[in-house]
Structures are given as structure tokens and as C-alpha cells.
Design a protein around this motif. Sequence first.
Motif, short mmCIF file in Angstrom:
data_model
loop_
_atom_site.label_atom_id
_atom_site.label_comp_id
_atom_site.label_asym_id
_atom_site.label_seq_id
_atom_site.Cartn_x
_atom_site.Cartn_y
_atom_site.Cartn_z
N LEU A 31 0.77 -1.22 -0.06
CA LEU A 31 0.25 -0.13 -0.49
C LEU A 31 0.93 1.76 -0.91
N ILE A 32 2.18 1.18 1.02
CA ILE A 32 2.81 2.22 1.04
C ILE A 32 3.72 2.54 -0.26
N THR A 33 4.26 1.46 -0.79
CA THR A 33 4.82 1.75 -2.23
C THR A 33 4.06 2.33 -2.63
N ARG A 34 2.43 1.96 -2.76
CA ARG A 34 1.47 2.59 -4.36
C ARG A 34 1.43 3.70 -4.06
N GLU A 35 1.38 4.16 -2.64
CA GLU A 35 1.20 5.40 -2.62
C GLU A 35 2.56 6.58 -2.67
N ILE A 36 3.80 5.92 -2.94
CA ILE A 36 4.56 6.31 -2.90
C ILE A 36 4.42 6.70 -4.27
N GLU A 37 4.38 5.76 -4.79
CA GLU A 37 4.72 6.34 -6.43
C GLU A 37 3.88 6.78 -6.73
N GLN A 38 2.34 6.58 -6.51
CA GLN A 38 1.42 7.64 -7.83
C GLN A 38 1.86 9.46 -7.01
N ALA A 39 2.05 9.10 -5.95
CA ALA A 39 2.56 11.55 -5.42
C ALA A 39 3.74 11.17 -6.23
N ASN A 40 5.00 10.90 -6.11
CA ASN A 40 6.23 11.58 -6.58
C ASN A 40 5.75 11.23 -8.39
N ARG A 41 5.00 10.28 -8.18
CA ARG A 41 4.84 10.65 -10.19
C ARG A 41 4.19 11.37 -10.61
N ARG A 42 3.20 11.67 -10.08
CA ARG A 42 2.60 12.99 -10.14
C ARG A 42 4.06 14.26 -9.72
N VAL A 43 4.38 14.54 -9.19
CA VAL A 43 5.44 15.24 -8.94
C VAL A 43 6.28 15.42 -9.65
N LEU A 44 6.93 14.53 -10.66
CA LEU A 44 7.39 14.59 -11.20
C LEU A 44 7.82 14.60 -12.86
N GLU A 45 6.17 14.35 -12.95
CA GLU A 45 5.53 15.04 -14.23
C GLU A 45 5.06 16.63 -14.27
N THR A 46 4.44 17.26 -13.11
CA THR A 46 4.61 17.74 -12.79
C THR A 46 5.62 18.98 -12.91
N TRP A 47 6.13 19.31 -11.42
CA TRP A 47 6.96 20.12 -10.74
C TRP A 47 8.12 20.80 -11.85
N PRO A 48 8.64 19.59 -12.98
CA PRO A 48 9.26 20.13 -14.06
C PRO A 48 8.80 21.54 -14.54
N LYS A 49 7.70 21.36 -15.18
CA LYS A 49 6.84 22.11 -15.82
C LYS A 49 6.29 23.31 -15.54
N ILE A 50 6.31 23.55 -13.93
CA ILE A 50 5.69 24.72 -13.48
C ILE A 50 6.66 25.11 -11.60
N ALA A 51 8.13 24.84 -12.36
CA ALA A 51 8.65 24.78 -11.23
C ALA A 51 9.39 26.11 -11.28
N ALA A 53 8.79 28.44 -13.08
CA ALA A 53 8.39 29.90 -13.46
C ALA A 53 7.57 30.09 -11.70
N LEU A 54 7.12 29.67 -10.39
CA LEU A 54 7.48 29.71 -9.50
C LEU A 54 8.19 30.00 -8.52
N LEU A 55 9.79 29.53 -8.80
CA LEU A 55 10.28 29.46 -7.81
C LEU A 55 11.62 29.64 -8.57
N GLY A 56 11.38 30.19 -10.05
CA GLY A 56 12.91 30.46 -10.20
C GLY A 56 14.10 29.52 -10.62
N THR A 57 14.41 29.30 -12.13
CA THR A 57 15.06 28.88 -13.26
C THR A 57 16.51 28.14 -11.72
N ASP A 58 17.35 28.60 -10.96
CA ASP A 58 18.18 28.00 -10.52
C ASP A 58 17.73 27.28 -9.36
N PHE A 59 16.76 27.90 -8.22
CA PHE A 59 15.96 26.59 -7.26
C PHE A 59 15.40 26.20 -7.93
N SER A 60 15.10 26.19 -9.00
CA SER A 60 13.71 24.96 -9.42
C SER A 60 14.36 23.99 -10.03
N ASP A 61 16.19 24.11 -10.15
CA ASP A 61 17.17 23.06 -10.65
C ASP A 61 17.78 22.46 -10.00
#
Length: 82
Positions: A31-51, A53-61
Motif C-alpha cells: 500500500l505504501i509503495t503504491r501511494e509513494i509511487e503515485q505521489a512521486n509520479r505526479r510530482v515528477l510529471e508536474t514540477w519540472p513544468k511549473i517549478a 515559473a514559480l521558483l525561478g530557474t536556479d532554485f527550481s533546478d
Amino acid sequence: MSTEISRRDPRCASRTATERVASFMRLEPKLITREIEQANRRVLETWPKIAPALLGTDFSDRILRRLGAVTLVHEIGLTIGL
């Protein structure tokens, strides 16, 4: 006498981070593995696109590189492409 397991206890060191989280939360590791995988997958798919603009390139990287080094991300086989 405490029943808490020390971080240096070999019983704890041999388990994966996911198993330690599951044990702490008293949940099934699958259960934990599935939840961690889903949460991390969403982060890894979303953050590179929006970070940038929100945080600036250096901090985002820096944040995205750090996320790519997180043990739980590696244990479930996810990678971040920068």
C-alpha cells in the motif's frame, strides 16, 4: 524498557525505506509503495513544468535535482529527467 527500534539496529538497517515507512505507519508495504509511487509520479510529471515559473530557474533546478536523489523515488524505480 522501550520497544522502539534504534536507527542503528540491524533489523532496521536491512529494510528498505518503504518498508520502514510502512512499519512506522502500521500499514502494508504494498500500500505504501503504491501511494509513494503515485505521489512521486505526479510530482515528477508536474514540477519540472511549473517549478521554474514559480521558483525561478536556479532554485527550481536545485530542488528537482534533490528530488531525483530521494531514496524513496529510487526504490520504486522512478527517475526525473532534467
